[in-house]
Design a protein around this motif. Structure first.
Motif, PDB file in Angstrom:
ATOM      1  N   TRP A 576       0.831  -1.205   0.000  1.00  0.00           N
ATOM      2  CA  TRP A 576       0.000   0.000   0.000  1.00  0.00           C
ATOM      3  C   TRP A 576       0.871   1.263   0.000  1.00  0.00           C
ATOM      4  O   TRP A 576       1.912   1.308   0.654  1.00  0.00           O
ATOM      5  N   GLN A 579      -2.524   3.380   2.838  1.00  0.00           N
ATOM      6  CA  GLN A 579      -3.543   2.336   2.899  1.00  0.00           C
ATOM      7  C   GLN A 579      -4.901   2.913   3.262  1.00  0.00           C
ATOM      8  O   GLN A 579      -5.024   3.772   4.140  1.00  0.00           O
ATOM      9  N   LEU A 609      -2.573   0.700  -4.295  1.00  0.00           N
ATOM     10  CA  LEU A 609      -2.161  -0.662  -3.966  1.00  0.00           C
ATOM     11  C   LEU A 609      -1.319  -1.192  -5.124  1.00  0.00           C
ATOM     12  O   LEU A 609      -1.807  -1.277  -6.256  1.00  0.00           O
TER      13      LEU A 609
END
Length: 758
Positions: A576, A579, A609
């Motif tokens: 990530w 994230q 991601l």
């Protein structure tokens, strides 16, 4: 209207006319025996940009072949060269469409239209020949008619392609109020049709594309306008007629974002000039998930942002597209700052499965290319057919203020040498006589005969075989004046002959006929013309071009190299960047709420991601379901694939809400020349579930090339633009969402696959 019959040959009247015309005419010299003409005009070669000889930038090109035989190229009012001043539109000229010389500006401060403000720009000219004079349509960005920016369409007339230009006393299309502002009334393009009606197309992102009928002068819009393309998708309309279809081609995305400009050209077609225009999959250009068949798109070479185009046909019948583009390594005029460097480029325009596509889909060219045919076989001097004693028969040299030297036919005339069997003939014709002008190709019972009949007001084509003939006729509109110069184009190839009368040679039609030929009809023979009092100029005879009908190959996916089907909640192998706590693996998919974060601009805030891609060439694919509603404004909610080097160097391919539309956009952010630049290419219509692909390869310099594709069924793919990243760039590949948290929605990614390329 066109009608076709098969019946015994009806040539007695024309034969009698020939006898009458030649009985007392000048005694013709003996013609050389007919022979197969194998030579071709000296081949031209060009390298883009074609305007490099006199300018640094020459944007929004419009082109026409003048009645004097020159081609003329017009451009918007940007400075021609670095450090130059803004002009009031520009005109240049060429004998061969390759070597251009600058002529002048269209207006100066004394001749500019009085209804334009002193600070108005003049953009996007469109040039036509209308009722014996040249008409230049153009955008006025600000008028004195209202407070605020109130763009309108103006026009100016001239007896020659270089002026002097007289602007109309009022707009052709006046400013169009829309609540507190005005719709963008930009980028005019005129079309004349075979019922005698003329139309003007105009508009841009704010308000969409529209068409209005013009009055008989071509200088004033009349009646109710019709919308032909949705707002927030297209500008720079250009319409032409081909094989019974009207093709609306228009540019999409930002024209002028420097090194991240993703401008490109799309098309839709209709059997009416008023639409509706749909693409090759039947998706309308009016849909809020707008369609469009790709005509021109950047391919990863030097040129990006290819668009705002015009189309012209060379003297073999081959179409060419002229457009502006940006050199990705040199995108700006340093002085004045902020102006994109957009020279004019030219490339072959092919027709594949009924759709226009540049170089078979290869896109903008870089390096030397075979050029257009601009001369003639048979020793003809194109701009003066009476010169050089090449024609035989009854005619004399004449002159005309618009065309210059030409031939005045007084009976039967023929060429010394034989024309090719498959041939393209062009000429300009004007006549005040009621007698037909007749052009013949071939010999004996297999002769093809084209006649322009002012008395009957018909364009007629026939050919015979034995006792029978095939013929087809089209009406010339009642109000059309054949005493002004009109272009006649005849294209004769195995299986078909096609004849067209037009004012401007720009996909406009006064009358057109096409006739299927039986096998073996074509015979090499001299070109014959018959006419009493018919003026002929710009006569060219060339081998018909060999059309390209097969598209270039597109990337094909092979074996699976790596696959993520989202069964592991820990997302092993993925990393990530910022994230998103709401993203989760659920039911064999990655479910990711669309949030307010975004990567565009300094200081990216959106979540990403990422995964390391395989070595070498590959295709990455995902299937994403994302509900962005229908037409409500949800700027700029989105999700999709991303190629990420850092927050200021990335590419992303996503389904995005852009005002009232939903589009697939392939965008790029890059820092170059001290500026952070973002721009995008709009690829096509998404569905609620859309498949997305990015194809990766490298070029000889080691640069990384990334090409986008989308599908709404997982089987049929629309391939789009190519972006590049520098050699040595360490980019990872993955997924993103963002652009707006309200109203709440989620992107569902079913898988990510890396595939080999076959």
């Amino acid at each position: 209207m066109t009608h076709r019959t098969t019946r015994p040959r009806r040539t007695a009247a024309l034969a009698a006319l020939v006898l009458v015309l030649t009985a007392g005419a000048l005694a013709p010299a003996q013609a050389a025996g007919p022979r197969r003409q194998e030579e071709t005009p000296a081949a031209t070669e060009y390298t883009n940009p074609v305007t490099a000889g006199f300018s640094d930038t020459y944007a929004d090109p419009a082109v026409i072949r003048g009645k004097d035989g020159w081609w003329y190229l017009y451009a918007t009012s940007d400075p021609l060269v670095e450090g130059g001043e803004f002009g009031l539109m520009h005109v240049s000229r060429s004998r061969d469409l390759v070597d251009w010389e600058y002529v002048d500006t269209i207006f100066d401060e004394d001749t500019r239209p009085g209804w334009a403000t002193a600070t108005s720009f003049f953009w996007a000219p469109d040039i036509r020949y209308v009722d014996g004079q040249y008409v230049l349509y153009y955008t006025v960005t600000d008028t004195v008619l209202n407070a605020g920016d109130d763009s309108a369409i103006g026009a100016a007339t001239a007896p020659t392609p270089t002026g002097p230009w007289t602007p109309t006393e009022e707009p052709v299309v006046p400013p169009r109020p829309d609540g507190g502002g005005f719709l963008w009334t930009f980028d005019p393009s005129m079309l004349a049709t075979d019922d005698g009606t003329r139309y003007l197309y105009y508009g841009s992102y704010y308000g969409g594309l529209w068409v209005s009928e013009l009055d008989e002068t071509g200088l004033r819009a009349v009646g109710e306008a019709t919308q032909v393309a949705v707002n927030d998708k297209f500008e720079g309309a250009y319409v032409l007629e081909r094989d019974g279809w009207y093709y609306l081609m228009a540019s999409s995305a930002n024209c002028c974002a420097g090194p991240s400009t993703g401008y490109s050209v799309f098309a839709g077609r209709s059997q009416s000039p008023l639409g509706p225009f749909v693409d090759h999959e039947g998706v309308s250009l009016l849909d809020t998930r707008p369609g469009g068949t790709q005509v021109l798109v950047q391919n990863g070479n030097r040129w990006i942002g290819a668009g705002h185009h015009a189309v012209v046909t060379d003297l073999s019948g081959q179409d060419w597209i002229l457009y502006h583009a940006i050199d990705r390594e040199d995108p700006w005029l340093a002085e004045p700052g902020g102006v994109n460097r957009r020279p004019t480029l030219m490339d072959r325009l092919d027709w594949v499965d009924g759709w226009p596509v540049t170089r078979g889909g290869a896109g903008p060219s870089e390096g030397p290319q075979p050029g257009p045919v601009s001369g003639s076989l048979l020793g003809l001097t194109v701009t003066d057919p009476a010169e050089g004693n090449v024609l035989r028969g009854s005619y004399r040299a004449d002159t005309d203020p618009q065309s210059g030297g030409h031939a005045l036919l007084r009976g039967r005339v023929w060429t010394r040498e034989a024309a090719p069997q498959e041939v393209h003939v062009e000429l300009d014709l004007r006549t005040r006589q009621p007698d037909p002008f007749v052009l013949r190709l071939g010999r004996g019972s297999n002769q093809v005969e084209v006649s322009v009949d002012p008395g009957r007001r018909e364009l007629h084509v026939e050919y015979g075989h034995g006792r029978f003939q095939e013929e087809v006729t089209a009406a010339i509109p009642p109000g059309y004046d054949l005493s002004v110069w009109t272009a006649l184009q005849v294209h004769l190839v195995e299986g078909e002959v096609r004849a067209r009368l037009s004012e401007s040679r720009l996909g406009d039609v006064v009358a057109e006929v096409a006739l299927d030929l039986r096998p073996g009809v074509l015979r090499s023979a001299p070109l014959e013309m018959v006419g009493r009092g018919a003026h002929v100029d710009n006569l060219s005879v060339n081998a018909a071009h060999e059309p390209v009908t097969t598209p270039v190959a597109e990337p094909q996916a092979g074996d699976v190299l790596l696959e993520e089907e989202f069964t592991d909640a820990d997302l092993a192998g993925w990393e990530w960047v910022r994230q998103d706590a709401g993203a989760r693996v659920e039911g064999g998919a990655l479910v990711w709420p669309v949030g307010a974060g975004d990567l565009v601009g300094p200081g990216g805030t959106g979540g990403v991601l990422l995964h390391e891609p395989p070595e070498g060439d590959w295709i990455v694919e995902t299937r994403m379901t994302l509900d962005l509603g229908d037409t409500e404004v949800r700027n700029y909610q989105q999700g999709g694939l991303i190629v990420h080097a850092d927050d200021d160097t990335f590419l992303r391919l996503g389904h995005v809400a852009i005002w009232n539309t939903r589009q697939v956009e392939f965008g790029k952010e890059v820092r170059q020349d001290g500026f952070l630049s973002w721009g995008g290419h709009t690829s096509g219509p998404p569905a609620d579930t859309t498949w997305l692909r990015i194809h990766h390869t490298t070029n000889d310099a080691g640069e990384h090339l990334y090409r986008s594709a989308l599908s709404t069924d997982g089987q049929t793919w629309r391939w789009g633009a190519t972006w590049t990243l520098p050699a040595g760039t360490d980019a990872r590949v993955g997924l993103y969402t963002g652009g707006g948290a309200s109203p709440a929605t989620e992107a569902v990614f079913d898988y990510v696959r890396f595939l080999s390329v076959t």
